[in-house]
Design a protein around this motif. Sequence first.
Motif, PDB file in Angstrom:
ATOM      1  N   ILE A   1     -21.750  14.440  -1.645  1.00  0.00           N
ATOM      2  CA  ILE A   1     -21.769  14.519  -3.004  1.00  0.00           C
ATOM      3  C   ILE A   1     -22.301  13.196  -3.218  1.00  0.00           C
ATOM      4  CG2 ILE A   1     -19.750  15.116  -5.018  1.00  0.00           C
ATOM      5  CD1 ILE A   1     -17.986  16.639  -2.969  1.00  0.00           C
ATOM      6  N   ASN A   2     -22.722  13.718  -4.747  1.00  0.00           N
ATOM      7  CA  ASN A   2     -24.338  11.773  -5.103  1.00  0.00           C
ATOM      8  C   ASN A   2     -23.466  12.217  -6.942  1.00  0.00           C
ATOM      9  OD1 ASN A   2     -25.441  13.962  -5.251  1.00  0.00           O
ATOM     10  ND2 ASN A   2     -27.152  12.262  -4.946  1.00  0.00           N
ATOM     11  N   GLY A   3     -23.109  11.225  -7.921  1.00  0.00           N
ATOM     12  CA  GLY A   3     -22.811  12.179  -9.123  1.00  0.00           C
ATOM     13  C   GLY A   3     -23.393  10.239 -10.169  1.00  0.00           C
ATOM     14  N   GLU A   4     -23.186  10.597 -11.091  1.00  0.00           N
ATOM     15  CA  GLU A   4     -23.633   9.314 -11.718  1.00  0.00           C
ATOM     16  C   GLU A   4     -22.733   9.045 -12.508  1.00  0.00           C
ATOM     17  OE1 GLU A   4     -25.262  10.648 -15.567  1.00  0.00           O
ATOM     18  OE2 GLU A   4     -27.528  11.155 -14.958  1.00  0.00           O
ATOM     19  N   ARG A   5     -21.496   9.592 -12.408  1.00  0.00           N
ATOM     20  CA  ARG A   5     -19.735   8.823 -12.500  1.00  0.00           C
ATOM     21  C   ARG A   5     -18.658   9.378 -12.484  1.00  0.00           C
ATOM     22  NH1 ARG A   5     -18.549   5.086 -16.940  1.00  0.00           N
ATOM     23  NH2 ARG A   5     -16.235   4.993 -16.930  1.00  0.00           N
ATOM     24  N   MET A   6     -18.211   9.183 -11.394  1.00  0.00           N
ATOM     25  CA  MET A   6     -16.585   9.928 -10.709  1.00  0.00           C
ATOM     26  C   MET A   6     -15.808   8.975 -11.610  1.00  0.00           C
ATOM     27  SD  MET A   6     -15.579  10.088  -6.964  1.00  0.00           S
ATOM     28  CE  MET A   6     -15.099   8.197  -6.731  1.00  0.00           C
ATOM     29  N   THR A   7     -14.664   9.194 -12.752  1.00  0.00           N
ATOM     30  CA  THR A   7     -13.266   9.399 -12.771  1.00  0.00           C
ATOM     31  C   THR A   7     -12.230   9.735 -12.612  1.00  0.00           C
ATOM     32  OG1 THR A   7     -14.761   8.727 -15.027  1.00  0.00           O
ATOM     33  CG2 THR A   7     -12.381   8.418 -14.885  1.00  0.00           C
ATOM     34  N   HIS A   8     -10.940   8.479 -11.619  1.00  0.00           N
ATOM     35  CA  HIS A   8      -9.947   9.532 -11.595  1.00  0.00           C
ATOM     36  C   HIS A   8      -8.553   8.999 -12.299  1.00  0.00           C
ATOM     37  CE1 HIS A   8      -6.117   8.699  -8.873  1.00  0.00           C
ATOM     38  NE2 HIS A   8      -6.570   9.532  -8.063  1.00  0.00           N
TER      39      HIS A   8
ATOM     40  N   SER B   1      -2.857  12.967 -12.212  1.00  0.00           N
ATOM     41  CA  SER B   1      -3.191  14.133 -11.652  1.00  0.00           C
ATOM     42  C   SER B   1      -3.669  14.269 -10.007  1.00  0.00           C
ATOM     43  CB  SER B   1      -3.619  15.131 -12.564  1.00  0.00           C
ATOM     44  OG  SER B   1      -5.176  14.621 -12.504  1.00  0.00           O
ATOM     45  N   ASP B   2      -4.132  13.192 -10.374  1.00  0.00           N
ATOM     46  CA  ASP B   2      -4.659  12.655  -8.714  1.00  0.00           C
ATOM     47  C   ASP B   2      -6.103  13.530  -8.916  1.00  0.00           C
ATOM     48  OD1 ASP B   2      -5.717  11.239  -6.957  1.00  0.00           O
ATOM     49  OD2 ASP B   2      -4.100  11.875  -5.711  1.00  0.00           O
ATOM     50  N   ASP B   3      -6.673  13.557  -9.714  1.00  0.00           N
ATOM     51  CA  ASP B   3      -8.219  14.353  -9.970  1.00  0.00           C
ATOM     52  C   ASP B   3      -9.188  13.698 -10.017  1.00  0.00           C
ATOM     53  OD1 ASP B   3      -6.571  16.621  -9.643  1.00  0.00           O
ATOM     54  OD2 ASP B   3      -6.689  16.860 -12.395  1.00  0.00           O
ATOM     55  N   TYR B   4     -10.021  13.617  -9.777  1.00  0.00           N
ATOM     56  CA  TYR B   4     -12.006  13.568 -10.103  1.00  0.00           C
ATOM     57  C   TYR B   4     -12.520  14.208 -11.134  1.00  0.00           C
ATOM     58  CZ  TYR B   4     -10.318  10.322  -6.308  1.00  0.00           C
ATOM     59  OH  TYR B   4      -9.099   9.620  -5.371  1.00  0.00           O
ATOM     60  N   GLU B   5     -12.793  13.817 -11.881  1.00  0.00           N
ATOM     61  CA  GLU B   5     -14.028  14.250 -12.618  1.00  0.00           C
ATOM     62  C   GLU B   5     -15.308  13.094 -12.659  1.00  0.00           C
ATOM     63  OE1 GLU B   5     -14.987  14.030 -17.037  1.00  0.00           O
ATOM     64  OE2 GLU B   5     -13.247  14.707 -16.876  1.00  0.00           O
ATOM     65  N   ILE B   6     -16.435  14.304 -12.544  1.00  0.00           N
ATOM     66  CA  ILE B   6     -17.702  13.840 -12.136  1.00  0.00           C
ATOM     67  C   ILE B   6     -18.855  14.237 -12.730  1.00  0.00           C
ATOM     68  CG2 ILE B   6     -19.494  13.973  -9.390  1.00  0.00           C
ATOM     69  CD1 ILE B   6     -17.135  14.753  -8.485  1.00  0.00           C
ATOM     70  N   GLN B   7     -19.878  13.665 -13.448  1.00  0.00           N
ATOM     71  CA  GLN B   7     -20.738  13.916 -13.970  1.00  0.00           C
ATOM     72  C   GLN B   7     -21.738  13.924 -13.223  1.00  0.00           C
ATOM     73  OE1 GLN B   7     -19.812  13.781 -17.747  1.00  0.00           O
ATOM     74  NE2 GLN B   7     -18.154  13.100 -17.117  1.00  0.00           N
ATOM     75  N   GLN B   8     -22.803  14.491 -13.555  1.00  0.00           N
ATOM     76  CA  GLN B   8     -23.884  15.417 -12.930  1.00  0.00           C
ATOM     77  C   GLN B   8     -23.907  15.108 -11.095  1.00  0.00           C
ATOM     78  OE1 GLN B   8     -26.602  16.071 -14.343  1.00  0.00           O
ATOM     79  NE2 GLN B   8     -25.631  15.693 -16.407  1.00  0.00           N
ATOM     80  N   PRO B   9     -23.264  15.859 -10.799  1.00  0.00           N
ATOM     81  CA  PRO B   9     -22.967  16.266  -9.226  1.00  0.00           C
ATOM     82  C   PRO B   9     -23.814  16.666  -8.422  1.00  0.00           C
ATOM     83  CG  PRO B   9     -21.163  17.753 -10.388  1.00  0.00           C
ATOM     84  CD  PRO B   9     -22.202  16.743 -11.819  1.00  0.00           C
TER      85      PRO B   9
ATOM     86  N   VAL C   1     -15.433  18.993 -11.272  1.00  0.00           N
ATOM     87  CA  VAL C   1     -13.378  18.328 -10.890  1.00  0.00           C
ATOM     88  C   VAL C   1     -13.250  18.667 -10.075  1.00  0.00           C
ATOM     89  CG1 VAL C   1     -10.764  18.315 -11.838  1.00  0.00           C
ATOM     90  CG2 VAL C   1     -12.875  18.713 -13.283  1.00  0.00           C
ATOM     91  N   VAL C   2     -12.689  17.502  -9.194  1.00  0.00           N
ATOM     92  CA  VAL C   2     -12.002  17.314  -7.609  1.00  0.00           C
ATOM     93  C   VAL C   2     -10.859  17.677  -7.523  1.00  0.00           C
ATOM     94  CG1 VAL C   2     -11.981  16.244  -5.540  1.00  0.00           C
ATOM     95  CG2 VAL C   2     -13.997  16.950  -6.851  1.00  0.00           C
ATOM     96  N   GLU C   3      -9.825  18.405  -7.694  1.00  0.00           N
ATOM     97  CA  GLU C   3      -8.410  17.886  -7.479  1.00  0.00           C
ATOM     98  C   GLU C   3      -7.577  18.028  -6.320  1.00  0.00           C
ATOM     99  OE1 GLU C   3      -7.789  22.600  -9.110  1.00  0.00           O
ATOM    100  OE2 GLU C   3      -7.845  21.460 -11.352  1.00  0.00           O
ATOM    101  N   GLN C   4      -7.226  17.045  -6.307  1.00  0.00           N
ATOM    102  CA  GLN C   4      -6.798  16.641  -4.897  1.00  0.00           C
ATOM    103  C   GLN C   4      -5.102  17.439  -4.316  1.00  0.00           C
ATOM    104  OE1 GLN C   4      -8.527  14.695  -3.232  1.00  0.00           O
ATOM    105  NE2 GLN C   4      -8.123  12.856  -3.758  1.00  0.00           N
ATOM    106  N   LYS C   5      -5.806  17.908  -3.014  1.00  0.00           N
ATOM    107  CA  LYS C   5      -4.105  18.568  -2.280  1.00  0.00           C
ATOM    108  C   LYS C   5      -3.234  17.417  -2.683  1.00  0.00           C
ATOM    109  CE  LYS C   5      -3.926  17.975   2.364  1.00  0.00           C
ATOM    110  NZ  LYS C   5      -3.798  18.242   3.701  1.00  0.00           N
ATOM    111  N   THR C   6      -1.794  18.493  -2.788  1.00  0.00           N
ATOM    112  CA  THR C   6      -0.471  17.462  -2.753  1.00  0.00           C
ATOM    113  C   THR C   6       0.527  18.125  -3.263  1.00  0.00           C
ATOM    114  OG1 THR C   6       0.746  16.125  -4.531  1.00  0.00           O
ATOM    115  CG2 THR C   6      -1.027  17.540  -5.995  1.00  0.00           C
TER     116      THR C   6
ATOM    117  N   PHE D   1      -4.655  22.740  -1.272  1.00  0.00           N
ATOM    118  CA  PHE D   1      -5.990  22.551  -0.364  1.00  0.00           C
ATOM    119  C   PHE D   1      -6.732  21.663  -1.367  1.00  0.00           C
ATOM    120  CE2 PHE D   1      -4.854  26.642   1.663  1.00  0.00           C
ATOM    121  CZ  PHE D   1      -4.884  25.574   2.931  1.00  0.00           C
ATOM    122  N   ASP D   2      -8.307  20.665  -0.999  1.00  0.00           N
ATOM    123  CA  ASP D   2      -8.889  20.441  -2.607  1.00  0.00           C
ATOM    124  C   ASP D   2      -9.542  21.322  -2.648  1.00  0.00           C
ATOM    125  OD1 ASP D   2      -7.069  17.383  -1.071  1.00  0.00           O
ATOM    126  OD2 ASP D   2      -8.949  17.525  -0.591  1.00  0.00           O
TER     127      ASP D   2
END
Length: 127
Positions: free
Chosen positions: A72-79, A83-91, A111-116, A125-126
């Motif tokens: 996975i690559n992208g322009e920007r990943m924000t945590h 919610s322990d989620d990651y938002e990815i721009q241009q994934p 958006v990546v939602e982490q297992k918790t 699950f993620d």
Amino acid sequence: MKHPLTADRFRIWLAIALLAIVAIGSFWILEAIRRSDVEGNSRASARSDPDYYVENFNFIRLSNNGQTNYRINGERMTHYPRSDDYEIQQPRIKSFSAEKTPLNIRAERGVVEQKTQEITPKREFDQ
């Protein structure tokens, strides 16, 4: 004809004055709490802001035998810590598998939602 201030009337006026002081104090405390939330000084609102970000990132997941499962690559990943989620721009996601057809995914936002176990509803699950 004036009525003298009796003990009963004094107690009634004292009770009314105390009740008014408590009511005014309650409104003052409520306004102070509301003002701190609006200004972003409360602890809950501060935790909803991102705690870190990564620009132009590249994430590679390896299998147990050392082969690449996916990338996975992208322009920007924000945590977001609340919610322990990651938002990815241009994934851009590439999946590599000997058993399955390679997969390429592109999007504007992901958006990546982490297992918790702690967040309601808890995630098994993620995603």
